[in-house]
Design a protein around this motif. Structure first.
Motif, PDB file in Angstrom:
ATOM      1  N   LEU A   1      66.349   6.430  82.216  1.00 53.27           N
ATOM      2  CA  LEU A   1      66.497   7.548  81.292  1.00 53.27           C
ATOM      3  C   LEU A   1      65.571   8.690  81.665  1.00 53.27           C
ATOM      4  O   LEU A   1      64.368   8.499  81.818  1.00 53.27           O
ATOM      5  CB  LEU A   1      66.175   7.088  79.870  1.00 53.27           C
ATOM      6  N   ASN A   2      66.150   9.881  81.817  1.00 52.44           N
ATOM      7  CA  ASN A   2      65.389  11.119  81.896  1.00 52.44           C
ATOM      8  C   ASN A   2      65.564  11.805  80.555  1.00 52.44           C
ATOM      9  O   ASN A   2      66.679  12.143  80.157  1.00 52.44           O
ATOM     10  CB  ASN A   2      65.934  12.032  83.004  1.00 52.44           C
ATOM     11  N   GLN A   3      64.455  11.981  79.844  1.00 53.51           N
ATOM     12  CA  GLN A   3      64.509  12.569  78.510  1.00 53.51           C
ATOM     13  C   GLN A   3      63.745  13.879  78.488  1.00 53.51           C
ATOM     14  O   GLN A   3      62.665  14.001  79.058  1.00 53.51           O
ATOM     15  CB  GLN A   3      63.888  11.622  77.489  1.00 53.51           C
ATOM     16  N   VAL A   4      64.337  14.866  77.824  1.00 54.21           N
ATOM     17  CA  VAL A   4      63.678  16.148  77.602  1.00 54.21           C
ATOM     18  C   VAL A   4      63.419  16.256  76.105  1.00 54.21           C
ATOM     19  O   VAL A   4      64.343  16.138  75.306  1.00 54.21           O
ATOM     20  CB  VAL A   4      64.571  17.338  78.023  1.00 54.21           C
ATOM     21  N   GLU A   5      62.175  16.461  75.760  1.00 53.71           N
ATOM     22  CA  GLU A   5      61.803  16.678  74.366  1.00 53.71           C
ATOM     23  C   GLU A   5      61.372  18.130  74.236  1.00 53.71           C
ATOM     24  O   GLU A   5      60.617  18.634  75.069  1.00 53.71           O
ATOM     25  CB  GLU A   5      60.642  15.750  73.994  1.00 53.71           C
ATOM     26  N   PHE A   6      61.872  18.823  73.214  1.00 54.77           N
ATOM     27  CA  PHE A   6      61.520  20.229  73.035  1.00 54.77           C
ATOM     28  C   PHE A   6      61.249  20.485  71.562  1.00 54.77           C
ATOM     29  O   PHE A   6      61.938  19.980  70.684  1.00 54.77           O
ATOM     30  CB  PHE A   6      62.634  21.143  73.556  1.00 54.77           C
ATOM     31  N   ASN A   7      60.196  21.259  71.304  1.00 57.34           N
ATOM     32  CA  ASN A   7      59.787  21.543  69.931  1.00 57.34           C
ATOM     33  C   ASN A   7      59.257  22.955  69.804  1.00 57.34           C
ATOM     34  O   ASN A   7      58.542  23.442  70.688  1.00 57.34           O
ATOM     35  CB  ASN A   7      58.692  20.569  69.478  1.00 57.34           C
ATOM     36  N   SER A   8      59.609  23.594  68.698  1.00 56.50           N
ATOM     37  CA  SER A   8      59.036  24.873  68.311  1.00 56.50           C
ATOM     38  C   SER A   8      58.630  24.743  66.851  1.00 56.50           C
ATOM     39  O   SER A   8      58.746  23.673  66.256  1.00 56.50           O
ATOM     40  CB  SER A   8      60.055  26.005  68.499  1.00 56.50           C
ATOM     41  N   LEU A   9      58.223  25.830  66.251  1.00 59.19           N
ATOM     42  CA  LEU A   9      57.871  25.779  64.833  1.00 59.19           C
ATOM     43  C   LEU A   9      59.097  25.621  63.953  1.00 59.19           C
ATOM     44  O   LEU A   9      58.997  25.148  62.823  1.00 59.19           O
ATOM     45  CB  LEU A   9      57.112  27.043  64.438  1.00 59.19           C
ATOM     46  N   THR A  10      60.282  25.980  64.469  1.00 60.24           N
ATOM     47  CA  THR A  10      61.488  25.969  63.638  1.00 60.24           C
ATOM     48  C   THR A  10      62.512  24.904  64.009  1.00 60.24           C
ATOM     49  O   THR A  10      63.283  24.474  63.162  1.00 60.24           O
ATOM     50  CB  THR A  10      62.181  27.338  63.675  1.00 60.24           C
ATOM     51  N   LYS A  11      62.556  24.503  65.273  1.00 63.19           N
ATOM     52  CA  LYS A  11      63.556  23.527  65.728  1.00 63.19           C
ATOM     53  C   LYS A  11      62.951  22.575  66.745  1.00 63.19           C
ATOM     54  O   LYS A  11      61.980  22.904  67.415  1.00 63.19           O
ATOM     55  CB  LYS A  11      64.742  24.232  66.397  1.00 63.19           C
ATOM     56  N   GLY A  12      63.584  21.424  66.878  1.00 63.78           N
ATOM     57  CA  GLY A  12      63.138  20.480  67.885  1.00 63.78           C
ATOM     58  C   GLY A  12      64.152  19.381  68.095  1.00 63.78           C
ATOM     59  O   GLY A  12      65.070  19.191  67.293  1.00 63.78           O
ATOM     60  N   GLY A  13      63.982  18.680  69.187  1.00 66.03           N
ATOM     61  CA  GLY A  13      64.878  17.578  69.471  1.00 66.03           C
ATOM     62  C   GLY A  13      64.678  17.041  70.866  1.00 66.03           C
ATOM     63  O   GLY A  13      63.637  17.253  71.491  1.00 66.03           O
ATOM     64  N   GLU A  14      65.706  16.353  71.336  1.00 66.93           N
ATOM     65  CA  GLU A  14      65.651  15.794  72.685  1.00 66.93           C
ATOM     66  C   GLU A  14      67.063  15.662  73.246  1.00 66.93           C
ATOM     67  O   GLU A  14      68.041  15.591  72.519  1.00 66.93           O
ATOM     68  CB  GLU A  14      64.935  14.452  72.741  1.00 66.93           C
ATOM     69  N   VAL A  15      67.080  15.665  74.575  1.00 69.59           N
ATOM     70  CA  VAL A  15      68.313  15.403  75.319  1.00 69.59           C
ATOM     71  C   VAL A  15      68.016  14.225  76.229  1.00 69.59           C
ATOM     72  O   VAL A  15      67.003  14.213  76.934  1.00 69.59           O
ATOM     73  CB  VAL A  15      68.760  16.621  76.155  1.00 69.59           C
ATOM     74  N   ASP A  16      68.894  13.230  76.189  1.00 69.82           N
ATOM     75  CA  ASP A  16      68.746  12.031  77.013  1.00 69.82           C
ATOM     76  C   ASP A  16      69.825  12.022  78.085  1.00 69.82           C
ATOM     77  O   ASP A  16      71.016  12.041  77.771  1.00 69.82           O
ATOM     78  CB  ASP A  16      68.896  10.771  76.158  1.00 69.82           C
ATOM     79  N   PHE A  17      69.391  12.004  79.336  1.00 74.40           N
ATOM     80  CA  PHE A  17      70.292  11.887  80.471  1.00 74.40           C
ATOM     81  C   PHE A  17      70.117  10.478  81.055  1.00 74.40           C
ATOM     82  O   PHE A  17      69.104  10.187  81.683  1.00 74.40           O
ATOM     83  CB  PHE A  17      69.951  12.919  81.552  1.00 74.40           C
ATOM     84  N   TRP A  18      71.088   9.613  80.819  1.00 72.87           N
ATOM     85  CA  TRP A  18      71.016   8.235  81.296  1.00 72.87           C
ATOM     86  C   TRP A  18      71.652   8.128  82.679  1.00 72.87           C
ATOM     87  O   TRP A  18      72.624   8.827  82.989  1.00 72.87           O
ATOM     88  CB  TRP A  18      71.763   7.312  80.335  1.00 72.87           C
ATOM     89  N   SER A  19      71.129   7.231  83.515  1.00 71.01           N
ATOM     90  CA  SER A  19      71.663   7.048  84.872  1.00 71.01           C
ATOM     91  C   SER A  19      73.110   6.566  84.860  1.00 71.01           C
ATOM     92  O   SER A  19      73.844   6.787  85.822  1.00 71.01           O
ATOM     93  CB  SER A  19      70.789   6.075  85.667  1.00 71.01           C
TER      94      SER A  19
END
Length: 93
Positions: free
Chosen positions: A32-50
């Motif tokens: 799994l390559n995961q990107v986690e992103f956060n700001s003061l108003t929004k956030g989340g993650e995207v998971d790219f599985w092999s």
């Protein structure tokens, strides 16, 4: 679409976000390559599985609502493209 695509296409538009990249060797659907992103108003993650599975989760912290919760299998190519386009649009707002 993969982690490199995210780095090239989406990350440059996320100047107000803190971004973390994570890698996990063995997961439910391969590595799994995961990107986690956060700001003061929004956030989340995207998971790219092999295995080709893509998962997207996005939350609006201000409104306290989930904006996206997508789980797409490897063969759902068009759906994955649409989901990533939707994510881009939601992050711009």
């Amino acid at each position: 679409m993969n982690i490199q695509w995210f780095k090239n296409k989406i990350e440059p538009t996320l100047s107000e976000f803190e971004i973390k990249y994570k890698y996990f060797e063995e997961g439910d659907f391969g590595s799994l390559n995961q990107v986690e992103f956060n700001s003061l108003t929004k956030g989340g993650e995207v998971d790219f599985w092999s295995s080709g599975v893509l998962a997207i989760h996005l939350v609006d912290y201000v409104e306290g609502v989930e904006l996206m919760n997508e789980f797409l299998e490897s063969k759902q190519t068009k759906e994955k493209e649409n989901a990533l386009r939707r994510l881009q649009n939601l992050l711009k707002k």
